[in-house]
Design an enzyme around this catalytic site. Structure first.
Site, PDB file in Angstrom:
ATOM      1  N   GLU A 180       5.434  -5.698   0.575  1.00  0.00           N
ATOM      2  CA  GLU A 180       6.638  -5.679   0.574  1.00  0.00           C
ATOM      3  C   GLU A 180       7.154  -4.990  -0.698  1.00  0.00           C
ATOM      4  O   GLU A 180       8.201  -5.569  -1.381  1.00  0.00           O
ATOM      5  CB  GLU A 180       7.399  -7.075   0.629  1.00  0.00           C
TER       6      GLU A 180
HETATM    7  C1  LIG Z   1      -2.531  -8.233   3.987  1.00  0.00           C
HETATM    8  C2  LIG Z   1      -1.488  -7.063   4.233  1.00  0.00           C
HETATM    9  C3  LIG Z   1      -0.302  -7.323   4.984  1.00  0.00           C
HETATM   10  C4  LIG Z   1       0.809  -6.748   5.302  1.00  0.00           C
HETATM   11  N1  LIG Z   1       1.695  -6.958   6.255  1.00  0.00           N
HETATM   12  C5  LIG Z   1       2.623  -5.939   6.734  1.00  0.00           C
HETATM   13  C6  LIG Z   1       3.707  -6.007   7.783  1.00  0.00           C
HETATM   14  O1  LIG Z   1       3.560  -7.110   8.177  1.00  0.00           O
HETATM   15  N2  LIG Z   1       4.252  -5.089   8.323  1.00  0.00           N
HETATM   16  C7  LIG Z   1       3.831  -3.794   7.794  1.00  0.00           C
HETATM   17  O2  LIG Z   1       4.777  -2.814   8.110  1.00  0.00           O
HETATM   18  N3  LIG Z   1       3.079  -3.434   6.709  1.00  0.00           N
HETATM   19  C8  LIG Z   1       2.446  -4.528   6.298  1.00  0.00           C
HETATM   20  N4  LIG Z   1       1.412  -4.200   5.123  1.00  0.00           N
HETATM   21  C9  LIG Z   1       1.429  -2.942   4.640  1.00  0.00           C
HETATM   22  C10 LIG Z   1       2.007  -3.045   3.215  1.00  0.00           C
HETATM   23  O3  LIG Z   1       3.289  -3.223   2.844  1.00  0.00           O
HETATM   24  C11 LIG Z   1       1.515  -1.679   2.334  1.00  0.00           C
HETATM   25  O4  LIG Z   1       0.068  -2.149   1.926  1.00  0.00           O
HETATM   26  C12 LIG Z   1       2.526  -1.344   1.280  1.00  0.00           C
HETATM   27  O5  LIG Z   1       3.615  -0.905   1.919  1.00  0.00           O
HETATM   28  C13 LIG Z   1       1.664  -0.304   0.545  1.00  0.00           C
HETATM   29  O6  LIG Z   1       1.188   0.827   1.140  1.00  0.00           O
HETATM   30  P1  LIG Z   1      -0.080   1.399   1.089  1.00  0.00           P
HETATM   31  O7  LIG Z   1      -0.966   0.139   1.020  1.00  0.00           O
HETATM   32  O8  LIG Z   1      -0.595   2.212   2.130  1.00  0.00           O
HETATM   33  O9  LIG Z   1      -0.390   1.991  -0.439  1.00  0.00           O
HETATM   34  P2  LIG Z   1       0.066   3.654  -0.711  1.00  0.00           P
HETATM   35  O10 LIG Z   1       1.448   3.824  -0.363  1.00  0.00           O
HETATM   36  O11 LIG Z   1      -0.817   4.462  -0.185  1.00  0.00           O
HETATM   37  O12 LIG Z   1      -0.160   3.243  -2.349  1.00  0.00           O
HETATM   38  C14 LIG Z   1      -1.195   3.132  -2.776  1.00  0.00           C
HETATM   39  C15 LIG Z   1      -1.088   3.022  -4.431  1.00  0.00           C
HETATM   40  O13 LIG Z   1      -0.225   4.177  -5.025  1.00  0.00           O
HETATM   41  C16 LIG Z   1       0.908   3.460  -5.719  1.00  0.00           C
HETATM   42  N5  LIG Z   1       2.174   4.489  -5.262  1.00  0.00           N
HETATM   43  C17 LIG Z   1       2.362   5.072  -4.148  1.00  0.00           C
HETATM   44  N6  LIG Z   1       3.437   5.751  -4.313  1.00  0.00           N
HETATM   45  C18 LIG Z   1       3.590   5.680  -5.459  1.00  0.00           C
HETATM   46  C19 LIG Z   1       4.721   6.594  -6.294  1.00  0.00           C
HETATM   47  N7  LIG Z   1       5.623   7.279  -5.937  1.00  0.00           N
HETATM   48  N8  LIG Z   1       4.607   6.296  -7.629  1.00  0.00           N
HETATM   49  C20 LIG Z   1       3.841   5.502  -8.120  1.00  0.00           C
HETATM   50  N9  LIG Z   1       2.779   4.978  -7.686  1.00  0.00           N
HETATM   51  C21 LIG Z   1       2.743   4.956  -6.332  1.00  0.00           C
HETATM   52  C22 LIG Z   1       1.051   2.186  -4.728  1.00  0.00           C
HETATM   53  O14 LIG Z   1       1.916   1.310  -5.544  1.00  0.00           O
HETATM   54  C23 LIG Z   1      -0.285   1.794  -4.588  1.00  0.00           C
HETATM   55  O15 LIG Z   1      -0.823   1.142  -5.713  1.00  0.00           O
HETATM   56  C24 LIG Z   1       0.485  -5.383   4.849  1.00  0.00           C
HETATM   57  C25 LIG Z   1      -0.415  -5.056   3.971  1.00  0.00           C
HETATM   58  C26 LIG Z   1      -1.635  -5.965   3.786  1.00  0.00           C
HETATM   59  C27 LIG Z   1      -2.731  -5.504   3.011  1.00  0.00           C
END
Ligand SMILES: Cc1cc2nc3c(=O)[nH]c(=O)nc-3n(C[C@H](O)[C@H](O)[C@H](O)COP(=O)(O)OP(=O)(O)OC[C@H]3O[C@@H](n4cnc5c(N)ncnc54)[C@H](O)[C@@H]3O)c2cc1C
Length: 638
Positions: A445
Site C-alpha cells: 500500500e
Molecule cells: C503480502 C502481500 C500482499 C499484497 N497485496 C496486494 C493486493 O491485494 N493487491 C495488489 O494490487 N497488490 C498487492 N501487493 C503488492 C504490493 O502492493 C507491492 O509489493 C508494492 O506495491 C511494491 O511493489 P513491488 O513489490 O513490485 O516493488 P517494486 O516497485 O519493484 O520496488 C522494489 C523496491 O524499490 C523501491 N522503489 C520503487 N520505486 C522507487 C522509486 N521511484 N524511488 C525509490 N525507491 C523505489 C520500493 O520502495 C521497494 O523498496 C501485495 C504484496 C505482498 C507481498
C-alpha cells in the site's frame, strides 16, 4: 502564504513536473505523466501535514484532540467485545500460521457477524461503523492474528467496498453492498509482475467489444490478497489509449469482476515469510467478459480510483501496527519484570529500560496518529492524503523497530516460535511470528520510499503552483517574467517570515507540553525554508535527490507525530482524571523525536550522499563482483 491554493494538476504542457521530465527516458516521462494525471485534486480544506511544509502549524487541527464520542465508542465496544469472544474461542493464530489456513468456521462466523460490511452504510445493509470503530477492530485483531486482520482489511479497505463507497454508482452500491453483509469476500488487483510501485507499465488490457456491450479482459495480476477465495474483485487494466495532441496516452480503467466468470484462473497461491493464512494469489484472465456497467467511475480514471482508494485504505495500516505495538509493549513489560539475569530483572538493566521506554512512548504516538487520522476521516472535512501517508510511514517503520526491540529483549525466546514455547510450558509469546508478519507493512500500500516521494510531491505543490512557469522549458519569456514578478512579491514576505525560526503562538492550554508545540512551530518554519532553498538549489534535479527529500519528509512526519502525541496526551490525561502518565509518554516521545529531527536537519547540510551514490553506482556496474566470491550461487547464472 495563502493556504487555499489550488492543486497544480494541469495539462502536460502546463505541468512543470512533466515539462521538466522532458529530457528523461520515455518510460520515466510516461510514468510521471500517468501518476500526475491520477493525482487527486484538492477539493477540501488544506491539511495540517501539508501546511507544516510551508511553515505553518495549524494547531486547530490537533487541539483539542478529537476524542471518540461516547455514543460512537459504545457501538464499537459492543461489536469488539463480540468479535473478541468469537476469535479467542475459535481462532488459534499459531495454527493459522502453521497450516496457512483460516478455519472455515472462522470465515463463516466473521461473515455472519458482518465483518465484511463494517464500513458499508446501514442503508445498504452494512454495519455503518465509523472509521474510528473500524480501526479499533483492526487494532484488536492485528494484536492477535495478522493474517486474519490482513484478510478482512484487504477486503474492506481496498477491495470492492472502498472503491464503490468512493466512486461507485448507486446501482453498483445497491447490487454489491448487501452481498458483503452476507459474507462475500472481495479483493483488489493492481499489481502485476512488472507493475509494482510504477503502474504506468501495466500490461493487462480491457478492450470494449465491437458491439460496445461489454469489455474483454486479458492479462495476469500478482499478489492479489484474498484473490484465491474472493467472490468479486476490483481489477485495473489498460483501456483504449486516448490521442492527445497527436500522442497516444495510456488510459487505465477499473472494473468490478465476478471471479466465477469464464476465463478467470487462479494460477498460484503465493507463500510469504509471514501472514501465513492470507489467501494471496496470481490470477490469469483470458478473454474474460466484463459487463459495461461494471466500469467504476469512468474510462481512464482507474489509476486515480486505485490511488484514491489506497489513500483512504492505508489508514488501516497505522491501526494494524498500533495493535502489534501494544502487544509488544505488553510482552516487553511482563518479560522485562519477570526474567532475572545478573541479579536483576532484564527490564531494569539500562539497555532494557531504553527499549521499554522507546516501545511505550512510540506505541503511544502510534495510537495518537491512528485515532487522529481516523477522526479526520470521520469528519470528511479535510484532505487527508498527506496525514494518511505520514501515519502509514511512521507507524509501519516504528512497528518494525518495536518488534525488533521486543525480540532482542526476549533473547533466545524471541527467536523461538510460540508453538515451541507452549510445548515446553513457557508463555507462548509470538514475537517470532509478529516479526515475520509485520515486515510487509513498510512495503505494501505504498512502500516507505514511495510514501516519501508522494509526500515530497504534495509538499512542493504550493511552490510548483507559484513557480511552475519558471521551471517549465515550454513557458514563453512573457510567462516567465510575469511569474517571476508575482513570485518575487510573494516570497519577499514569505521567506523572511520563515527564516525566523521562532514560535509566536500561545500554547498555554498545552501546559507542560508547551515547549514541544513551540518546537513544532519553529521546526516547521525551518523545514519550509529548507524545502524552498533545496528547490531553488537543485531545481528539476531535486526529483533525483531522494535522500535529501526523504529527510525533509521524515522531519514533517515526526512533527505531525509530536503534535498528535502531545495533544492526545492532554486529552487522555483528562479522560483518566488527571493521570499524568500520558503526559510522561508524550514528553518522552517528543524528546526523542526532536532529537531525530535535529539530526536530519544536520544531515541536510552535512551528509555522505555523494559518496553513497558513487559507491552504489560502482556496485551496480559490476565493478565489485569479486566481493561476492565465497558464496554458493543461487539463481540464474550471469
Ligand atoms: C503480502 C502481500 C500482499 C499484497 N497485496 C496486494 C493486493 O491485494 N493487491 C495488489 O494490487 N497488490 C498487492 N501487493 C503488492 C504490493 O502492493 C507491492 O509489493 C508494492 O506495491 C511494491 O511493489 P513491488 O513489490 O513490485 O516493488 P517494486 O516497485 O519493484 O520496488 C522494489 C523496491 O524499490 C523501491 N522503489 C520503487 N520505486 C522507487 C522509486 N521511484 N524511488 C525509490 N525507491 C523505489 C520500493 O520502495 C521497494 O523498496 C501485495 C504484496 C505482498 C507481498
Amino acid at each position: 502564504m495563502s493556504t487555499d491554493l489550488q492543486s497544480s494538476k494541469k495539462t502536460d504542457d502546463e505541468n512543470p513536473l512533466i515539462a521538466a521530465a522532458q529530457g528523461m527516458s520515455e518510460g520515466k516521462q510516461e510514468a510521471m505523466r500517468v501518476t500526475e494525471d491520477a493525482r487527486e485534486k484538492v477539493g477540501r480544506e488544506k491539511s495540517i501535514g501539508g501546511k507544516l511544509f510551508i511553515g505553518e502549524f495549524d494547531k486547530s487541527k490537533v487541539m483539542p484532540f478529537p476524542m471518540q464520542s461516547a455514543e460512537d465508542k459504545k457501538i464499537g465496544d459492543e461489536f469488539i467485545a463480540k468479535l473478541e469472544a468469537f476469535l479467542v474461542k475459535n481462532l488459534d493464530p499459531e495454527e493459522v500460521d502453521r497450516t496457512k489456513e483460516i478455519p472455515e468456521i472462522v470465515l463463516q462466523g466473521l461473515g455472519e457477524m458482518g465483518i465484511f460490511a463494517m464500513k458499508i452504510p446501514k442503508e445498504y445493509g452494512g454495519l455503518g461503523l465509523s472509521q474510528t470503530n473500524y480501526n479499533r477492530v483492526v487494532m484488536k485483531v492485528s494484536s492477535y492474528c495478522g493474517a486474519t486482520a490482513g484478510f478482512f482489511s484487504a477486503h474492506q479497505s481496498i477491495g470492492v467496498p472502498q472503491p464503490l463507497l468512493m466512486y461507485g454508482t448507486e446501482e453498483q452500491k445497491k447490487k454489491y453492498f448487501p452481498r458483503f453483509r452476507k459474507g462475500e469476500i472481495s479483493a483488489f488487483a493492481l499489481t502485476e509482475v512488472d507493475v509494482g510501485s510504477d503502474p504506468a507499465r501495466m500490461e493487462a488490457t480491457c478492450d470494449l467489444s465491437s458491439d460496445g456491450s461489454h469489455y474483454i479482459l486479458n492479462g495476469t495480476k500478482l499478489w492479489c490478497t484474498n484473490g484465491t477465495i474472493a467472490d468479486v474483485i476490483v481489477v485495473m487494466a489498460k483501456t483504449k489509449p486516448k490521442v492527445i495532441k497527436g500522442k497516444e496516452r495510456t488510459q487505465i480503467s477499473a472494473f468490478i469482476l465476478e471471479m466465477d466468470s469464464p476465463g478467470v484462473e487462479v494460477t498460484h497461491r503465493c507463500e510469504f515469510m509471514g501472514l501465513g493464512g492470507i489467501y494471496n494469489g496470481m490470477i490469469r484472465f483470458t478473454n474474460v467478459k466484463i459487463p459495461k456497467e461494471n466500469l467504476i467511475w469512468e474510462e481512464g480514471r482507474g489509476l486515480a480510483m486505485a490511488l484514491g482508494t489506497i489513500n483512504v485504505g492505508r489508514l488501516t495500516l497505522p491501526a494494524a501496527c498500533t495493535g502489534g505495538a501494544k502487544q509488544c509493549l505488553s510482552i516487553a513489560r511482563r518479560f522485562g519484570k519477570s526474567r532475572h539475569q545478573w541479579g536483576q530483572p532484564i527490564g531494569q538493566h539500562e539497555p532494557g529500560r531504553e527499549k521499554i521506554a522507546y516501545i511505550a512512548a512510540t506505541t503511544f504516538a502510534m495510537e495518537a496518529l491512528t485515532y487522529l487520522t481516523s477522526a479526520y476521516a470521520d469528519e470528511h472535512k479535510m484532505d487527508i492524503r498527506i496525514e494518511a501517508a505520514m501515519a502509514k510511514l511512521f507507524c509501519t517503520e516504528s512497528l518494525w523497530k518495536i518488534t525488533d526491540m521486543t525480540l532482542q529483549l526476549r533473547g533466545g525466546r524471541g527467536f523461538e516460535t510460540a508453538r515451541s514455547l507452549r510445548a515446553r510450558g513457557e508463555e507462548p509469546f509470538p514475537v517470532e511470528r509478529a516479526m515475520r508478519d509485520c515486515r510487509i507493512n513498510t512495503i505494501l500500500e505504498g512502500s516507505s520510499e514511495i510514501m516519501k516521494l508522494f509526500l515530497a510531491r504534495e509538499a512542493m505543490d504550493p511552490h510548483f503552483v507559484r513557480l511552475g512557469a519558471l521551471m517549465s522549458p515550454k513557458s514563453s519569456i512573457g510567462d516567465k517574467v510575469t511569474t517571476a514578478f508575482k513570485a518575487l512579491l510573494h516570497y519577499a514576505v514569505w521567506l523572511p517570515k520563515n527564516m525566523l525560526f521562532a514560535s509566536s503562538t500561545d500554547f498555554e492550554e498545552a501546559k507542560e507540553l508547551k515547549p514541544h508545540f513551540q518546537f513544532i512551530e519553529k521546526a516547521s518554519k525551518k523545514l519550509a525554508h529548507s524545502l524552498f532553498t533545496s528547490m531553488m538549489k537543485y531545481q528539476a534535479g531535486l526529483e533525483k535527490r531522494q535522500l535529501i527529500l526523504g529527510r525533509m519528509m521524515e522531519i514533517g512526519t515526526e512533527l505531525f507525530a509530536i503534535a498528535a502525541a502531545c495533544s492526545f496526551a492532554l486529552a487522555k490525561s483528562k479522560e483518566l482524571n488527571g493521570d499524568k502518565t500520558p503526559i510522561a509518554l508524550a514528553n518522552y516521545f517528543a524528546t526523542i523525536s526532536e532529537r531525530r529531527i535535529q539530526e536530519r536537519f544536520q544531515l541536510l547540510k552535512d551528509n555522505d550522499d555523494k559518496e553513497t551514490n558513487a559507491l552504489a553506482k560502482k556496485v551496480l556496474a559490476d565493478e565489485m563482483r569479486w566481493l561476492e566470491e565465497g558464496i554458493i550461487w543461487i539463481g540464474k547464472k550471469e
